[in-house]
Design an enzyme around this catalytic site. Structure first.
Site, mmCIF file in Angstrom:
data_model
loop_
_atom_site.group_PDB
_atom_site.id
_atom_site.type_symbol
_atom_site.label_atom_id
_atom_site.label_comp_id
_atom_site.label_asym_id
_atom_site.label_seq_id
_atom_site.Cartn_x
_atom_site.Cartn_y
_atom_site.Cartn_z
ATOM 1 N N CYS A 1 4.232 22.287 -28.134
ATOM 2 C CA CYS A 1 5.647 22.669 -28.136
ATOM 3 C C CYS A 1 6.400 21.961 -29.259
ATOM 4 O O CYS A 1 7.587 22.200 -29.459
ATOM 5 C CB CYS A 1 6.300 22.375 -26.790
ATOM 6 S SG CYS A 1 6.281 20.634 -26.331
ATOM 7 N N GLU B 1 6.364 27.471 -28.153
ATOM 8 C CA GLU B 1 4.994 26.996 -28.070
ATOM 9 C C GLU B 1 4.177 27.617 -29.197
ATOM 10 O O GLU B 1 4.239 28.825 -29.425
ATOM 11 C CB GLU B 1 4.362 27.402 -26.729
ATOM 12 C CG GLU B 1 4.992 26.739 -25.511
ATOM 13 C CD GLU B 1 4.381 25.383 -25.200
ATOM 14 O OE1 GLU B 1 3.493 24.946 -25.951
ATOM 15 O OE2 GLU B 1 4.802 24.766 -24.199
#
Length: 478
Positions: free
Chosen positions: A425, A471
């Site tokens: 992330c 992500e």
């Protein structure tokens, strides 16, 4: 991270809903505009866009700008900003690899092809977990429940209610509002600084797609005795079951006595005051049990899209063994278990491992084993004696701090791993160090002996609309 509000008319501003993926604009002018960073891009349009109706006070707008800096942009523009951010990260990785003597530049200056960003199936109210702090509000009331604006260094922290933040569900806001009402009725003070006393601390709210709700209240006991603690727990339970908080219809109410900023169940057990010990979520046709401190992707519908793509990119099938590092409650491994020979999961949170084992048994999946412990301890032991001839594919999904060096070294030095999927992330952060360690030439000093990996493909997924994050799934092969 903490989250935000702001776009009451977001859907009406979109000309069309996002499709299965988003491609960068073809116009040169648009591409030039999109190269700005997330925060500067949001601030650039701040004065150009009028805040949506009902956005609330200037403090609420400041909170939205801090926690969700892209909230003022139509969703397609948010995707544009994030896509360019991922391009920048891959260009940085290419340059760093070049410095290490590896020819990594590909078309566009990237280290590997970058696919279009995959949009979130849900744009607003997507979070299944929210954390609320307790501190002084803009009006000076120390019993304000919300999210922080300001910094400790500048000594200007203010706790602002999250009522107008679009990525937080209505139910989470309702529980936070009720907790604030409870605090203002309580004779005990909040614990803002440990050394100054006080007791009531943060609130965590977890929900599933069916609306079941778990609330976790953190409390600093200070010098309170057993009877006083028991009385406070009874008052909290009464408020949320019989009092004004009953409107929240909690499925579970937990209480944790903590003398630290963060405290695991092993350090200080979560005490169930009311209701069921777990909530459950359905994902890709499987049922998952979730404990108070277990990791579960905050965007459930987005996670389904992400895990399906991970399954495709892994090319795991037949006799493949899937290594799932930082597995949480086992969502990735279990979602792929039926297409592989075996799944081996590793997770530091003991309760999450218990959940993963329960999830496997409940869903009738018998080819999974889950290990509890630090990955840097468990994985080297597991791989050092690996003699299995079956193909071994690794999937890692660490926190923002990235993988411990011993984990990277164990993966790098295991010849059986030819394919690695790294889910990050924050690829521009500590994960970048991991990427370089995986791909650098053999280095005896660092005990990186085996053949290096090479970045092969990158696929970004927008799991956090309105924020600057997404992500990135980065495929490494050798």
């Amino acid at each position: 991270m903490a989250l935000p509000r702001g776009v009451g008319l977001m859907h009406r501003r979109l000309r069309r809903p996002p499709g299965p993926s988003w491609a960068p604009p073809s116009s040169p002018q648009q591409r030039v505009r999109s190269v700005v960073t997330e925060k500067s891009r949001a601030m650039e349009t701040k004065e150009k866009r009028k805040a949506p109706e009902g956005c609330g006070s200037s403090w609420e707008k400041r909170l939205a700008d801090v926690a969700t800096p892209l909230w003022r942009l139509p969703y397609e523009e948010q995707l544009q900003v994030k896509y360019e951010s991922q391009r920048k990260a891959l260009r940085t990785l290419a340059s760093r690899l070049e410095e290490a003597g590896i020819d990594a530049h590909r078309p566009g200056g990237l280290c590997c092809p970058l696919r279009p960003i995959v949009p979130s199936p849900v744009i607003n109210g997507y979070r299944n977990k929210s954390s609320f702090s307790v501190n002084q509000g803009p009006d000076g009331n120390p019993k304000t429940v919300g999210l922080y604006v300001g910094t400790g260094r500048a000594r200007n922290i203010v706790c602002v209610k999250a009522d107008h933040m679009e990525n937080i569900p209505t139910k989470h806001k309702q529980v936070a509002q009720c907790y604030e009402e409870f605090l203002r009725r309580s004779p005990l003070e909040p614990c803002i600084l440990f050394h100054r006393g006080g007791h009531w601390r943060e609130l965590v709210v977890r929900t599933n797609s069916r609306g079941h709700t778990m609330a976790i209240v953190t409390f600093h006991p200070q010098q309170l005795g057993h009877e006083a603690l028991t009385a406070q727990k009874a008052l909290l339970k009464e408020f949320f079951t019989c009092g004004p908080g009953a409107v929240c219809a909690l499925t579970s109410l937990y209480f944790q006595e903590s003398t630290m900023t963060r405290c695991s169940h092993e350090q200080s057990p979560y005490q169930l005051l009311y209701g069921e010990p777990h909530i459950f979520e359905e994902l890709l046709g499987l049922k998952f049990r979730i404990s108070p401190d277990a990791f579960f992707q905050v965007n459930t519908r987005g996670a389904e899209v992400l895990y399906q793509e991970v399954g495709k990119l892994s090319q795991a099938a037949g006799d493949t063994v899937l290594l799932d590092v930082c597995c949480g409650t086992g969502t990735i491994g279990l979602s792929l278990a039926r297409q592989v020979s075996e799944v081996i999961g590793i997770e530091i949170v003991e309760k999450a491992v218990e959940d993963a084992r329960w999830n496997a048994a409940f869903n009738g999946i018998s080819n999974c084993q889950f290990h509890s412990g630090k990955a840097e301890t468990v994985l080297p032991q597991l791989l050092s004696s690996w003699k299995d001839d079956r193909p071994l594919v690794a999937v890692v999904n660490p926190a923002r701090a990235g993988l411990h060096y011993r984990v990277v070294r164990a993966i790098r030095n295991c010849k059986a791993i030819r394919r690695l999927l790294y889910i990050s992330c924050k690829p521009e952060g500590e994960a970048m160090r991991n990427f370089l360690e995986l791909c650098c030439p053999p280095n005896p000093r660092k005990k990186l002996a085996e053949e290096p990996f090479a970045p092969t493909l990158a696929v970004p997924f927008d799991m956090f609309p309105h924020t600057a994050h997404c992500e990135l799934v980065l495929l490494f092969t050798r």
